[in-house]
Design an enzyme around this catalytic site. Structure first.
Site, PDB file in Angstrom:
ATOM      1  N   GLU A 197       1.045  -1.077   0.219  1.00  0.00           N
ATOM      2  CA  GLU A 197       0.309   0.062  -0.165  1.00  0.00           C
ATOM      3  C   GLU A 197       0.963   1.507   0.232  1.00  0.00           C
ATOM      4  OE1 GLU A 197      -3.766  -0.093   2.371  1.00  0.00           O
ATOM      5  OE2 GLU A 197      -2.236   0.264   3.569  1.00  0.00           O
ATOM      6  N   GLU A 280      -6.001  -7.252  -2.314  1.00  0.00           N
ATOM      7  CA  GLU A 280      -6.488  -7.163  -1.157  1.00  0.00           C
ATOM      8  C   GLU A 280      -7.764  -6.582  -1.124  1.00  0.00           C
ATOM      9  OE1 GLU A 280      -4.159  -5.622   2.404  1.00  0.00           O
ATOM     10  OE2 GLU A 280      -3.156  -6.176   1.609  1.00  0.00           O
ATOM     11  N   TYR A 346     -10.633 -11.523  13.065  1.00  0.00           N
ATOM     12  CA  TYR A 346     -11.163 -11.021  11.325  1.00  0.00           C
ATOM     13  C   TYR A 346     -12.607 -11.635  10.622  1.00  0.00           C
ATOM     14  CZ  TYR A 346      -9.175  -7.700   7.976  1.00  0.00           C
ATOM     15  OH  TYR A 346      -8.332  -6.327   7.799  1.00  0.00           O
TER      16      TYR A 346
HETATM   17  C1  GAL Z   1      -4.395  -3.287   4.120  1.00  0.00           C
HETATM   18  C2  GAL Z   1      -2.639  -3.078   4.515  1.00  0.00           C
HETATM   19  C3  GAL Z   1      -3.024  -4.716   5.179  1.00  0.00           C
HETATM   20  C4  GAL Z   1      -4.215  -4.233   6.541  1.00  0.00           C
HETATM   21  C5  GAL Z   1      -5.676  -3.973   5.912  1.00  0.00           C
HETATM   22  C6  GAL Z   1      -6.206  -4.021   6.827  1.00  0.00           C
HETATM   23  O1  GAL Z   1      -4.963  -2.216   3.545  1.00  0.00           O
HETATM   24  O2  GAL Z   1      -2.445  -3.418   2.950  1.00  0.00           O
HETATM   25  O3  GAL Z   1      -1.838  -5.019   5.684  1.00  0.00           O
HETATM   26  O4  GAL Z   1      -3.738  -3.398   6.898  1.00  0.00           O
HETATM   27  O5  GAL Z   1      -5.320  -2.859   5.694  1.00  0.00           O
HETATM   28  O6  GAL Z   1      -6.674  -5.005   8.030  1.00  0.00           O
END
Ligand code: GAL
Length: 952
Positions: A197, A280, A346
């Site tokens: 990111e 992601e 999660y």
């Molecule tokens: C994403 C990031 C991950 C994690 C996620 C939220 O944008 O790349 O490392 O932080 O957000 O769980």
């Protein structure tokens, strides 16, 4: 440069070729021929990734090895993924987890990444490797090592001092990743993410990215470089090969789980020449201290979310989707960031306790579809079909080579929860159809549901003209084709199959009616249980299994070099392998013993190595009865002992060996409020508790302070500190960083007086913005004696001992006395421990350790997932750290929560042996209370080949 081919010939074990063919076959299978030189290629174009030239839909889930400290369970997670149709895992590697000190790296024991990557390969799972150096990930310092808190470098930038350190890590991790590449290693790594990111497209940002990319290439990384940087590194300096998107449409507040925000249209986010890749996409959400709890996150990002949002991405043309998280695991030890508690469940498809959330089954239905229906890997947008309900829309795609059409029928408003009925007009090779054709029926779109319908598709040898059911999977098994269609329970379904002449239709079970017409055979039905229809007349017989959503949960597929195997029944089918006429199946069984297996030639069946008696069914399957699990009874934890754990509060405690606070400068981004600097990190204490002892003299020459004003930074909402004067409790501060304590004259003594302060570092901030936030101070930031000069008090401090326990690593122990002396591993003499009863009922604030020993003899051949639960009467003010066999598996704050249940992976806990449970309790006030009731819990127990050896 796009369209690059990633070719590198090399000597590759034969198992790799199998993995590349998308097979579930594991290494070591078959009387393996000697490894032959095999060149593997990973490439891509605007449609999809290609592996050895074969278009491959990457259906991927995120897993973190550092959140499952039990290597023997890694195959369990990969097999569960594979069984749900996932073919890829996206994996972060956390620099800090492997580097306890600068220049020191550990890849042994629970940190053995060779094993992890071999396990992924053996389960038939590709890997998208994400080594950082910065990963974010809600992990301490965003994955930066703890020792980096002492380095005033500009993180995530081309600062040479930072790059030198980052390169140390890259050298170490790249060496491992390189040897597991599909292209020229022994494993299945198919892509490599650079940074995380990283949205800094400035010249400096580009220089940094380019440096990391050059480094990866120099280190032998040959697979495509990918990113989750959205539109930042698409072209120009520092561009990656395939850009990916990072998207969490529902955000991270799980407190209103039925309120949805709409689905994004990922089609608007395409980059020329690259496949549409969601590096992601939301698979759940993290939850903060005091938050609503992971059950709520699982509800927000539930199976309906997967159904609507993941299919929407398919309709947008995505051919590589990764879900963050697929299995979240545990931020054990002090790995969590200050905002989050220990569980990193999660709300993911596979729960922290390794059980299936309903979303697992939705992921599986979609995953099976993507695996079977290969035309999905090359599609263009197609004009939508007409829909006769204004609240319903169609989004369509077509494969230009096969003409296969995909129609996503959904609510116009992706958040809608109304139930809608609609008809869709399809323009197909055979003509135009408004479906369903059958009078009085419709395509029903339930609240928060979408249907991905298929048309002009070959179900093996039979042409599927269209179906208003969704296809889960189809395969040729033995000498016939089998297809599984499904729809929500009670909804209408209609399937039109093209035949030149009227076939013979046998309804083996369920209610299905047939109509023969000029376009072929139409079947009409309602989705209810599992109907079976055998159709003879095409090139090969076709068996249709038509299920409701419930029935599809127990449909499993595994592919072998000798053909596919379908199973209906069992909790989980892990693997299938033909061996000399025997079909060897492995999997997990629950209380429903009924199962049937559709397979090619097999004269014998085994299940987890034991022969299974089988009878032939009218459906052409083999009916079997699986062993069922034995009931589990867990012992009560009622034998406790306790030991006082804060000798540091006594005036005469010997702190001569402690660090003297004498620094006047700091690496922190926090400005010290008083000098000397008292920040724990500057003195090398990076985890959990740190003790401070401030000495001052009371005599005729010194004005004794009348009190002390402290500012203490713990991080996040879960912070706390407590202070004592000469052994007398002064008070605690929670939910604030400021405390002022007055020193009652009666507590002062002539000579040396000592104020003892217990602090806690709740984790270091991530450095998302590259501002050095990981170097935010922890511990005492200012100490102002009241009525005396700051110099009147001299400070010593003691925290965690970094090198104490290499096996458990740098996050396991903080700096409590019992941690410094490793009581969870070396409890000392029995006489040091006194009988205790829980729930505790003491008024005394301070630190007390509790211990219990429990012998478990849970059934063998059964995978039981265990945990510990703390229950408290309301109004208790204490904090606890839970150690199981010396591993710190939980941080608990009674008056903040929300976590009360702590999954403990097998391996850490021994289900077949003796276990030590040690709990450090820091009681922050003087009201009656203390540690509550502690009990063992069972998350699920199945007959299983999973049998984990305890880590000792
Ligand atoms: C994403 C990031 C991950 C994690 C996620 C939220 O944008 O790349 O490392 O932080 O957000 O769980």
């Amino acid at each position: 440069m796009k369209h690059r081919q990633w070719i590198k010939a090399g000597l590759v074990a034969s198992s790799l070729a199998l993995a590349a063919a998308g097979s579930a076959r594991t290494s070591g299978e078959a009387t393996a021929p000697a490894p032959t030189p095999t060149a593997h290629r990973v490439s891509f174009d605007k449609y999809s990734f290609l592996i050895d030239g074969k278009r491959t839909y990457l259906w991927s889930g995120e897993v973190h090895p550092y959140r499952l400290p039990s290597p023997e369970l890694w195959p369990d997670i990969f097999q569960k993924m594979k069984a749900a149709g996932f073919n890829t895992a996206s994996i972060y590697f956390s620099w800090g987890y492997h580097s306890p000190r600068e220049g020191q790296y550990d890849f042994s024991g629970v940190r053995n990444l060779d094993k992890l990557l071999d396990d992924a390969r053996d389960a038939g799972i590709y890997v998208i490797a994400r080594p950082g150096p910065y990963i974010n990930a809600e992990v301490d310092s965003g994955g930066f090592p703890l020792w980096l808190t002492d380095k005033p470098v500009k993180n995530r930038s081309p600062d040479p001092a930072y790059l030198k350190l980052a390169d140390q890590w890259m050298t170490q991790i790249d060496r491992i990743l390189a040897r597991h590449q599909l292209t020229d290693g022994r494993g299945t790594v198919i892509a490599y993410q650079v940074e995380n990111e990283y949205y800094n497209g400035s010249p400096a940002g580009r220089e940094y990215m380019q440096h990391l990319e050059n480094k990866a290439r120099a280190d032998g990384i040959t697979v495509p470089l990918v990113g989750n940087h959205n539109a930042t590194f698409v072209s120009g300096k520092g561009a990656v090969d395939v850009s990916g998107w990072d998207y969490y449409p529902q955000g991270f507040d799980c407190s209103h789980p039925s309120q949805w925000k709409p689905a994004p249209d990922m089609a608007a986010h395409r980059f020329a020449g690259e496949p549409l890749f969601t590096a992601e996409f939301q698979g759940g959400a993290f939850d903060p201290w005091g938050g609503p709890g992971y059950a709520k996150c699982a509800q927000l990002i539930n199976d309906r979310f997967a159904n609507v949002f993941y299919k929407e991405n398919i309709a947008a043309g995505a051919t590589a989707q990764n879900f963050y998280m697929l299995f979240g695991g545990t931020s054990w030890g002090w790995q969590a960031i200050p905002q989050n508690y220990t569980s990193y469940d999660y709300g993911a498809a596979i729960t922290e306790g390794r059980q299936f959330d309903p979303k697992y089954y939705e992921d599986k239905r979609i995953g099976y579809f993507l695996h079977a229906v290969t035309p999905i890997t090359k599609t263009n947008a197609l004009a939508a079909g007409r829909v006769d309900n204004p609240r319903v829309v169609d989004r369509a795609r077509i494969n230009p080579d096969t003409g296969t059409q995909f129609h996503l029928v959904r609510h116009g408003d992706t958040t809608a929860s109304t139930v809608e009925a609609a008809h869709l007009t399809l323009s197909l090779k055979e003509g135009s159809f408004t479906v369903p054709q059958q009078a009085g029926t419709a395509i029903t779109i339930d609240g928060r549901e979408s249907k991905l319908l298929l048309a002009d598709y070959m179900l093996g040898a039979t042409r599927l003209v269209y179906s208003t059911s969704e296809l889960m999977t189809d395969a040729t098994v033995g000498n016939r084709d089998i297809a599984v269609l499904y729809g929500r329970h009670g909804s209408d379904g209609e399937t039109l199959l093209g035949f030149a002449a009227q076939p013979k239709v046998t309804v083996l079970s369920g209610t299905v009616s047939q109509h023969w017409g000029k376009h072929g055979l139409r079947l009409d039905y309602r989705h209810d249980g599992l109907a079976r229809v055998l159709i003879d007349g095409g090139q090969r017989p076709l068996l249709l299994l038509i299920g409701d959503d419930q029935a599809t949960q127990r449909v499993w597929r595994q592919d072998t070099p000798k053909g596919s195997v379908l199973m209906i029944g069992s909790h989980l089918l892990r693997s299938a392998k033909y061996d000399d006429g025997t079909l060897a199946l492995t999997g997990d069984g629950d209380s429903d013993a009924r199962a049937e297996v559709f397979a090619g030639d097999a004269s014998r069946l085994t299940w987890n190595g034991r022969p299974l008696a089988a009878t032939h069914t009218a459906s052409g399957s083999l009916a079997v009865t699986l062993p069922v699990p034995q009931p589990i009874t867990l012992p009560k934890l009622d034998h406790w002992t306790r030991r006082a754990g804060a000798p540091e509060i006594a005036r005469n405690f010997n702190d001569a060996q402690w660090r003297v606070a004498n620094l006047t400068t700091t690496s922190s981004v926090t400005k010290p409020g008083t000098l000397p600097v008292l920040f724990a990190d500057d003195y090398g204490f990076h985890t959990g508790n740190t003790w401070y002892r401030g000495h001052f003299t009371v005599d005729a020459h010194h004005a004794a302070p009348s009190g002390l004003k402290l500012k203490v930074v713990s991080g996040g909402k879960g912070g706390a500190f407590s202070a004592w004067l000469n052994g007398h409790f002064l008070g605690s501060v929670t939910r604030s960083e400021i405390g002022a304590f007055s020193f009652p004259a009666a507590m002062l003594v002539p000579g040396d007086n000592v104020v003892s302060v217990l602090t806690v570092d709740m984790g270091h901030e991530e450095d998302y913005d590259s501002t050095g936030e990981n170097r935010t101070a922890r511990g005492i930031v200012s100490a102002e004696p009241i009525g005396a000069d700051a110099k009147a008090v001299t400070w010593r401090l003691q925290g965690a001992i970094t090198d104490e326990n290499p096996q458990r690593g740098p996050y396991n122990f903080g700096g409590l006395y019992g941690e410094r002396h490793e009581w969870p591993i070396k409890p000392g003499k029995p006489a040091d421990w006194h009988p205790a009863v829980l729930p505790a009922n003491t008024a005394q604030p301070g630190v007390t350790w509790y211990r219990s020993n429990v012998s478990l003899a849970l059934p063998k051949g059964q995978d039981t997932s265990l945990g510990l639960e703390i229950t408290d009467p309301p109004g208790r003010h204490y904090r606890a750290m839970i150690f199981v066999n010396g591993w710190q598996m939980g941080n608990y704050i009674a008056d903040l929560g929300p976590q009360h249940r702590f999954p403990i992976p097998d391996g850490i806990i021994d289900p077949h042996g003796k276990n030590d449970i040690t709990i450090a309790v820091w009681k922050t006030d003087s009201s009656p209370g203390g540690l509550g009731t502690v009990s063992l819990i069972d998350y699920g127990s199945y007959t299983s080949p999973v049998d984990v050896t305890a880590i000792r």
